[in-house]
Motif scaffolding. Structure first.
Motif, short mmCIF file in Angstrom:
data_model
loop_
_atom_site.label_atom_id
_atom_site.label_comp_id
_atom_site.label_asym_id
_atom_site.label_seq_id
_atom_site.Cartn_x
_atom_site.Cartn_y
_atom_site.Cartn_z
N GLN B 33 18.74 7.74 18.53
CA GLN B 33 18.91 6.86 20.03
C GLN B 33 20.40 8.44 20.43
OE1 GLN B 33 19.29 4.39 17.35
NE2 GLN B 33 20.35 5.99 16.52
N SER B 34 21.31 8.38 21.51
CA SER B 34 21.98 9.30 22.09
C SER B 34 23.19 8.77 21.46
CB SER B 34 22.17 9.27 23.24
OG SER B 34 22.01 7.72 24.19
N LYS B 55 30.57 15.46 23.45
CA LYS B 55 30.22 15.61 21.16
C LYS B 55 30.40 14.22 21.02
CE LYS B 55 30.48 16.60 16.61
NZ LYS B 55 31.56 17.87 16.75
N ASP B 294 16.50 12.23 22.81
CA ASP B 294 17.30 13.01 20.94
C ASP B 294 15.53 13.80 20.01
OD1 ASP B 294 17.75 13.70 18.95
OD2 ASP B 294 18.34 11.08 17.43
N GLY B 298 18.53 18.81 20.19
CA GLY B 298 19.67 18.08 21.02
C GLY B 298 19.72 17.58 21.29
N LEU B 299 20.25 16.35 21.56
CA LEU B 299 20.83 15.62 22.65
C LEU B 299 20.49 16.08 24.11
CD1 LEU B 299 23.74 13.29 20.88
CD2 LEU B 299 21.19 12.83 20.68
N THR B 334 23.61 18.52 24.35
CA THR B 334 24.13 18.71 23.07
C THR B 334 23.60 19.52 21.67
OG1 THR B 334 25.67 17.35 24.53
CG2 THR B 334 25.65 17.59 22.17
N VAL B 335 23.88 20.22 20.98
CA VAL B 335 22.81 20.36 19.99
C VAL B 335 23.79 20.87 18.79
CG1 VAL B 335 22.97 22.89 20.82
CG2 VAL B 335 20.85 21.99 18.86
N LYS B 336 23.88 20.83 17.71
CA LYS B 336 24.41 21.33 16.88
C LYS B 336 23.13 22.30 15.90
CE LYS B 336 27.36 19.73 12.97
NZ LYS B 336 27.36 18.23 11.37
#
Lengths: 187, 692
Positions: B33-34, B55, B294, B298-299, B334-336
């Protein structure tokens, strides 16, 4: 150069006192119930964190709390931690149970969804089993995760902290939800 | 040959695109999930949010001054509306102009139809583009379907764009995919108040869910004593009806689709942006579709929505209507990266256009194209640094014949573009397990509203036997107003008291303050008067907030909770060419505010009380008789003395499913002057809520 003029006898006496105090403390603690390596809140955090695994544990999943064979303290710690799961803790949509397993019996223990290393457990063996089963290794000792000997460390007090060793996770072929990864500390 | 080569290239591109999409959408392997708010909150023992940086973060980690109001706090407030819940947040000011009319300012700068505040429901804009304002009673949300209200104090334009100049309020509802919320609330009270509100959720296995909510109320508005006879006559009793549907489905592992729609009808007597009193009618509708995935990259989030509002106002001195349609398309990832860096890339397109029978000539609208980048760096286990930048490119459009007297040409509108950067930076240092320091700096933007840009209205005033034409004119030459903010915050956990202390100190400066046509100084050329919107100067503010919040330890027989806060703000305006009201921030903001509250739960009984004292401030009121030859437009200052508002609730859980509650709002006085509107009357409400 300054010299220590204390007589050897007095030094020995001081040392003797210190040793006696240490022995007394150790003896006292031997009779006291040692605190488990994880608290009830810690194992709740463990279970909830497992819900963010990809894939998350299935409904009939269980956790093996691994102890060192022949180490009474380790076995007792594993039993106490396993008991903290009670009748089951929720992990995503699953309810996780737990039981203690000797490290030398891991191969025949079935298919746990996660391994928790109890105090004194041979974490190298635990991690090897985690790699083999593509499951997560969890510990209450941060240095084990920092050294890459285990995958995840949790602490619930005073603030929930979760540390994941990414290399260790990769070696077990583990993945976590992206949002979860952004809210924990990774090494 | 050439055609074959072209086709081949197309095929390759198609193949490449398909492969990229497949890679992008390839999830870990299983449901994800986001943001699973419920599971994350249970895990970390505190609310989580994405409203500070985009984030997902624990609230204790966000590089912003954020307050989160939980569903429990909403329920225990006993309030039947959002402004009365937000009133007790340190740093927020609420001006109430009627039983269904209130405006909210963050850290001062409150005014009727406040355009400096961005209000969202699940990330979807719910403020109205006409004035850039929020009609809180026209929001398509019932209180029982709110999971949490996230209040960000200070500019947050780098994430959200225009209007997030002084703050952001994001209302997060329960997730129909994961949260099953079913409730019916019936509420009756003084002022002839009758309300019914219902929320129902249907879920299909583990892949889909729909939540439907509906609600409405009728009431008799506060006695408009103090208002002119003409304005009294124009007021009508408020009523509201709302229907919303929110559906979410997990269409593939890690991929969720959102589809929601809403419609709201509202009638409310309120103070307009021009400080005239009128009865206003709102008919709003919105549709939205979104996709979150996901992925290994990233998201990923895609978001499309359309908001439509039909607004009309009818007062003795003013009447009119505005129809506004807004389209928004947003994409973000949004990515780590590695173990310490999180990056968020965002793109946004907005298209807003409005027509009005009297306020605009033809159609006025704008397009905004934006790009944003957020970078969050976990420098050490205890220190994180976040930087976010955004660039907005705004272009104005207008059609229809302009008033010749305006002096503006079609080219002035056609060629008008604004390109402005904004940023948010923050350092968060968890110095110890108990201490957190937060240093933030930001530059936010307030875009001129459609009213500021395109208003073209002819009026007149009688001077003896003469009639002088008066023209209210928006200006296509307006610049965006920029808000710079520097803030130091400190949070201290007090485990021995199971409490936490929060302290913040901030300095803020607003440049190019926008004065709308109604606030402009009239310019006479002998025959006509013109009031033209303009940028009129700057305003500075310094302030601080200190508060403590705590509760008795979990497991205690009775549960006790308490909160105490003090907020201070001092504003200095340096403005020219402005007449009154809308720009009198210096006097229009209470300098001191104290909020104190407590609650106790034992067994099935809950008792809660919240009180707020604020120092005096100045509001303004224009009436039908206020247009005079001397000043063309005049509004009378109304000095609002310091006052205390106290709200309380007693709730009793009669059965597992049924709760009865008696709440009192503003019960210290029968009538309390809180603004230039009618005095706020004491309200008593009895509610029955069934949850199943």
């Amino acid at each position: 150069m300054a010299k220590d003029h204390r007589p050897i006898g007095r030094t020995a006496s001081a040392l003797g006192t210190a040793v006696a105090v240490a022995v007394f403390i150790c003896a006292s603690s031997a009779f006291a119930e040692p605190a488990p390596s994880m608290t009830g809140r810690d194992v709740q955090v463990v279970a909830r964190a497992l819900g963010f695994l990809q894939p998350p544990p299935s409904n009939d999943a269980w956790v093996a709390v691994v102890f060192a064979p022949g180490d009474t303290a380790s076995r007792q710690d594993a039993e106490r931690v396993a008991a903290l799961f009670g009748t089951g803790l929720r992990a995503g949509h699953a309810v996780l149970s737990a039981r203690s397993v000797s490290a030398d019996a891991l191969a025949s223990a079935g298919n746990p969804a996660a391994l928790i290393a109890a105090i004194g457990a041979p974490v190298g063996v635990v991690m090897a089993a985690a790699r083999l089963g593509h499951i997560i290794c969890i510990t209450a000792a941060l240095d084990q995760v920092e050294a890459g000997h285990c995958t995840m460390w949790v602490r619930s007090e005073p603030r929930v902290e979760i540390v994941i060793n990414q290399a260790a996770a990769r070696s077990c072929d583990l993945g976590f939800a992206a949002a979860f990864r952004m809210m924990v500390r990774e090494l | 040959m050439s055609r074959t080569r072209t086709m081949s290239a197309v095929n390759r591109l198609t193949l490449l695109g398909t492969a990229c999409l497949a890679l992008l959408l390839r999830p870990g392997t299983a449901p994800a999930q986001s943001i699973d708010y419920g599971a994350s909150e249970a895990l970390f023992g505190e609310p989580v949010t994405a409203s500070a940086t985009g984030k997902p973060q624990r609230v204790s980690d966000v590089p912003a001054n954020m307050e989160i109001i939980t569903a429990d706090q909403i329920r225990r407030s006993g309030a039947d509306n959002l402004p009365d819940i937000l009133r007790f947040v340190p740093g927020l000011d609420v001006r109430r102009y009627g039983i269904a009319a209130a405006d909210i300012g963050v850290r001062g700068y409150a005014r009727p139809a406040n355009p400096r505040l961005l209000v969202l429901v699940n990330g979807q804009q719910v403020y109205l583009d006409d004035y850039g304002r929020t009609q809180w009673y026209a929001l398509p949300v019932e209180l029982d379907e709110i999971r949490q209200i996230e209040v960000v104090k200070g500019p947050n334009t780098a994430l959200f764009g225009f209007n997030a100049a002084s703050g952001v309020i994001n209302i997060v509802t329960w997730d129909p995919l994961r949260d099953r919320v079913n409730s019916v609330t019936a509420r009756v009270g003084t002022q002839g108040y009758r309300e019914l509100s219902a929320v129902g959720t249907a879920q299909v296995a583990n892949w889909g869910g729909v939540r439907v909510s509906a609600g409405g109320f009728r009431a008799r508005d506060f006695d408009p004593r103090g208002q002119s006879a003409a304005d009294r006559a124009s007021r009508q009793s408020p009523q509201r009806g709302s229907l919303a549907i929110d559906g979410r489905a997990r269409v593939a592992p890690g991929v969720e689709v959102v589809l929601n729609a809403s419609v709201v009808n509202l009638r409310a007597s309120e103070q307009a942006a021009t400080v005239y009193s009128s009865t206003d009618y709102y008919r709003t509708n919105a549709v939205r579709t979104a996709l979150t995935a996901d992925t290994r990259l990233g998201l990923l989030a895609l978001n499309f929505y359309r908001n439509q509002s039909r607004f009309s106002y009818q007062g003795k001195s003013v009447s009119g209507d505005i129809q506004d349609t807004l389209y928004v398309a947003q994409a973000s990832d949004t990515v780590k990266l590695g173990t310490s860096h999180t990056v968020r890339l965002g793109l946004e397109y907005r298209n807003s256009s409005a027509t009005a029978s009297r306020d605009f000539v033809g159609q006025v609208g704008y397009e905004v194209v934006s790009g944003s980048l957020m970078w969050d760096w976990q420098v050490t286990p205890t220190v994180s640094v976040t930087n976010a930048v955004r660039l907005d490119h705004f272009t104005l459009n207008q059609s229809g014949p302009l008033l010749a007297v305006s002096g503006f040409t079609a080219a002035d509108y056609r060629n008008r573009a604004i390109t402005e950067p904004s940023f948010n930076s923050g350092v968060v240092w968890h110095a110890t397990n108990q201490d957190t320091l937060r240093l933030t700096a930001a530059r936010g933007l307030q875009l001129p509203s459609l009213f500021d840009l395109g208003y073209q209205r002819a009026s007149s005033v009688d001077v003896g036997s003469f009639k002088i034409p008066v023209y209210f004119l928006g200006s296509p030459k307006l610049r965006a107003s920029a808000v710079s903010n520097l803030e130091l915050g400190y949070d201290r956990a007090l485990p021995s008291l199971n409490s936490s202390v929060r302290v913040s100190v901030f300095a803020q400066r607003t440049d190019d303050v926008i004065t709308d046509p109604a606030g402009a100084v009239p310019a006479f050329d002998g025959r006509v008067a013109r009031l033209v919107a303009a940028n009129t100067g700057h305003s500075s503010a310094i302030g601080s907030e200190i508060g403590i919040r705590g509760q008795s330890p979990v497991g205690a027989e009775g549960s006790l909770r308490w909160n105490l806060s003090y907020a201070y703000i001092s504003i200095a305006d340096q403005l020219a060419n402005t007449t009154y009201a809308l720009q009198d921030f210096q006097h229009g903001t209470p300098t001191h505010v104290v909020v104190a509250g407590g609650g106790y739960s034992v067994g099935k009984l809950e008792l809660d009380v919240q009180g707020r004292w604020q120092s005096r401030f100045r509001d303004y009121r224009a009436s039908a008789a206020a247009i005079t030859a001397a000043s063309t437009v005049a509004a009378s200052p109304v000095e609002i003395a310091n006052y205390v508002q106290v709200d309380a609730r007693a709730g009793y859980q009669v059965t597992e499913h049924l709760t009865l509650a008696l709440s009192a709002q503003q019960f210290i006085a029968q009538r309390l002057v809180q603004s230039a509107g009618p005095p706020v009357e004491r309200r008593l409400l009895l509610s029955a809520t069934a949850r199943f």
